[in-house]
Design an enzyme around this catalytic site. Structure first.
Site, PDB file in Angstrom:
ATOM      1  N   HIS A   7      -7.881  -5.643  -0.394  1.00 14.66           N
ATOM      2  CA  HIS A   7      -6.704  -4.890   0.070  1.00 14.66           C
ATOM      3  C   HIS A   7      -6.154  -5.504   1.357  1.00 14.66           C
ATOM      4  O   HIS A   7      -5.516  -4.835   2.156  1.00 14.66           O
ATOM      5  CB  HIS A   7      -7.085  -3.425   0.301  1.00 14.66           C
ATOM      6  N   SER A  15       0.845  -1.186   0.000  1.00 19.15           N
ATOM      7  CA  SER A  15       0.000   0.000   0.000  1.00 19.15           C
ATOM      8  C   SER A  15       0.890   1.249   0.000  1.00 19.15           C
ATOM      9  O   SER A  15       1.735   1.401  -0.890  1.00 19.15           O
ATOM     10  CB  SER A  15      -0.963  -0.053   1.191  1.00 19.15           C
ATOM     11  N   ASP A  44      -9.265  -4.890  -5.448  1.00 19.29           N
ATOM     12  CA  ASP A  44      -8.799  -3.961  -4.413  1.00 19.29           C
ATOM     13  C   ASP A  44      -9.549  -2.647  -4.571  1.00 19.29           C
ATOM     14  O   ASP A  44      -9.430  -1.958  -5.586  1.00 19.29           O
ATOM     15  CB  ASP A  44      -7.288  -3.738  -4.568  1.00 19.29           C
TER      16      ASP A  44
END
Length: 331
Positions: free
Chosen positions: A303, A115, A275
């Site tokens: 995610h 991320s 995601d």
């Protein structure tokens, strides 16, 4: 060889060493070392910004093969002062990583991040290319205006009912700019009329984030943060909103335009097409700008870094690198 548990992750063990490393402007970084001191050196970058390191992130690595360095970034985790945004921007984090590397006497390392951690890994590879031997990028985030707006404003229509609950923490005339409202509110002291305001904002943000994250992180159990955890979330989201409000200082020039000069080292992106926090278009765009990179879709993981499919993909990629010095191509 260390056995991998059925979850796909290596078993956890306490850090072998911890460090408190002073960096400029009064910040002190919490740094942990795990695994084999003589193993392949790997830097692990957590997400957020502001989230702090987690034992999960080192469990992707075989502790018999890797020396894992986990760094809590400025204002995050057990670094001090927690939640601080003064003297806290991306250029500070890059310089901090150089300081950590030099303090620990490490000439080069594999850099892995998820991320925001993947974003920071890309920026770091441009900052210290000679220090990077490989890049493993999970669920990469592009700090573009459209990506940030899509998260906070639900422009893609991903969950109108859930978004309405999230937005209800803001006055009606400020719901068009949820990030701005949250950033301002978390920087200001709560009023005497509403001493729990910061915790309410953090809880709403947390619920919305998990709704989008999917996978094993989805809040289906009904278990919510206790007061201590909420206070940590307040500090995390204060840092995160500070970064996102400034597009993480990676928009002049845009991060994508910086990728052509990255070192020619093994580079693998892992991303799920479902995601909803870091959209798959971002991973595709990064892949197209790094000619030597690989992109593997890990569908169904959302995610969630702990999703079995994503955990397995991370472990397999790192095992391959430990054995062969590269990320083996998918069959």
């Amino acid at each position: 060889m260390t056995l991998v548990l059925l979850s796909g992750l290596y078993s956890d063990s306490p850090p072998r060493r911890t460090h408190a490393i002073p960096v400029p402007h009064g910040h002190v970084l919490h740094v942990e070392e795990s695994g084999d001191p003589a193993g392949l050196c790997a830097l692990v970058l957590h997400g957020g910004p502001g989230s702090g390191s987690s034992p999960l992130l080192r469990r992707f690595f075989d502790p018999a093969r890797f020396r894992v360095i986990s760094v809590d970034q400025r204002g995050a985790g057990r670094s001090r002062p927690r939640g601080a945004t003064a003297h806290n921007c991306t250029s500070d984090l890059l310089e901090d990583l150089r300081i950590v590397r030099e303090q620990l006497g490490l000439p080069r390392w594999l850099v892995a991040g998820g991320s925001w951690g993947a974003t920071l890994a890309l920026a770091y590879a441009g900052f210290e290319p000679q220090a990077v031997v490989a890049l493993l990028l999970r669920s990469v985030f592009l700090p573009r205006a459209e990506e940030i707006e899509a998260f906070f404003q639900d422009t893609a229509g991903r969950g109108p009912t859930a978004w309405t609950r999230f937005a209800a923490v803001a006055p009606a005339d400020q719901r068009h700019d949820m990030l701005g409202f949250l950033a301002r509110s978390l920087q200001q002291a709560p009023s005497s009329d509403d001493p729990d305001q910061h915790r309410r904002l953090a809880l709403a943000w947390w619920r919305w984030e998990l709704t989008l994250a999917g996978g094993a992180a989805a809040p289906a159990t009904g278990i919510e943060p206790d007061r201590e955890t909420l206070d940590a979330l307040v500090d995390r989201y204060r840092v995160q909103s500070h970064y996102l409000l400034h597009r993480c200082w990676l928009d002049a020039p845009p991060l994508l335009d910086r990728l052509g000069t990255l070192p020619q080292v093994p580079t693998l992106l892992l991303h799920s097409r479902d995601d909803r926090v870091c959209r798959p278009e971002g991973a595709q765009a990064v892949h197209e700008r790094i000619a030597h990179s690989q992109l593997r879709w890990v569908d169904g993981a959302g995610h969630d870094p702990a999703h079995p499919a994503m955990a397995s993909a991370m472990v397999m990629a790192l095992d391959s690198y430990a054995l062969h010095g590269r990320f083996a191509r998918a069959c």
